[in-house]
Design an enzyme around this catalytic site. Structure first.
Site, PDB file in Angstrom:
ATOM      1  N   GLY A  49      -3.731  -3.383   3.813  1.00 34.60           N
ATOM      2  CA  GLY A  49      -3.845  -4.809   3.520  1.00 34.60           C
ATOM      3  C   GLY A  49      -2.640  -5.365   2.783  1.00 34.60           C
ATOM      4  CB  CYS A  50      -0.029  -3.968   0.797  1.00 32.62           C
ATOM      5  SG  CYS A  50      -1.247  -3.772  -0.512  1.00 32.62           S
TER       6      CYS A  50
END
Length: 138
Positions: A49-50
């Site tokens: 998710g980064c």
């Protein structure tokens, strides 16, 4: 309640004033962190998710106290990891879930100055830390 280290960070941010100084301080915090050894840069420690590459390695003491190390390929993200270390490290795992990370981080005025990708990555890091703490507390 956040750690004493985070309270000191809030005071530092209030002293610094404008965002450019604060941004520089976050980057300096990231630079001050020791790099994560390659052995810990594995899928199990990678945060999904980064936008950047991010790894978080939690460590739970026998007394149930959380500490963690982390690293990223982006300097500002390394700094954000250092901010999260200040927020959470040294606290009992049972306390981690009680911390309103959004409210605490708002005290640093981060949300108005991070891109949506960075904000989403920060949320993903917080979720990872909270999941690890919840599993350790169970």
């Amino acid at each position: 309640m956040a750690s004493a280290e985070f309270e000191e960070l809030v005071e530092t941010f209030e002293f610094l004033g404008d965002w450019e100084e604060r941004y520089g301080h976050v980057i300096d915090m990231g630079k001050a962190m020791p790099p994560l050894e390659d052995a810990f840069r594995v899928p199990a420690t990678k945060v999904d998710g980064c936008a950047s590459q991010v790894w978080i390695v939690p460590e739970i003491s026998d007394g149930g106290v959380l500490s963690f190390r982390g690293d990223s390929d982006a300097m500002i993200v390394r700094g954000l990891i250092a901010v999260l270390v200040a927020l959470y490290s040294g606290l009992p795992v049972a306390e981690i879930g009680k911390i309103d990370a959004v409210a605490e981080l708002k005290r640093l005025d981060l949300e108005d100055h991070l891109s949506s990708q960075r904000s989403n990555g920060l949320k993903a890091m917080v979720q990872r830390i909270q999941q690890v703490a919840a599993a350790a507390a169970a």
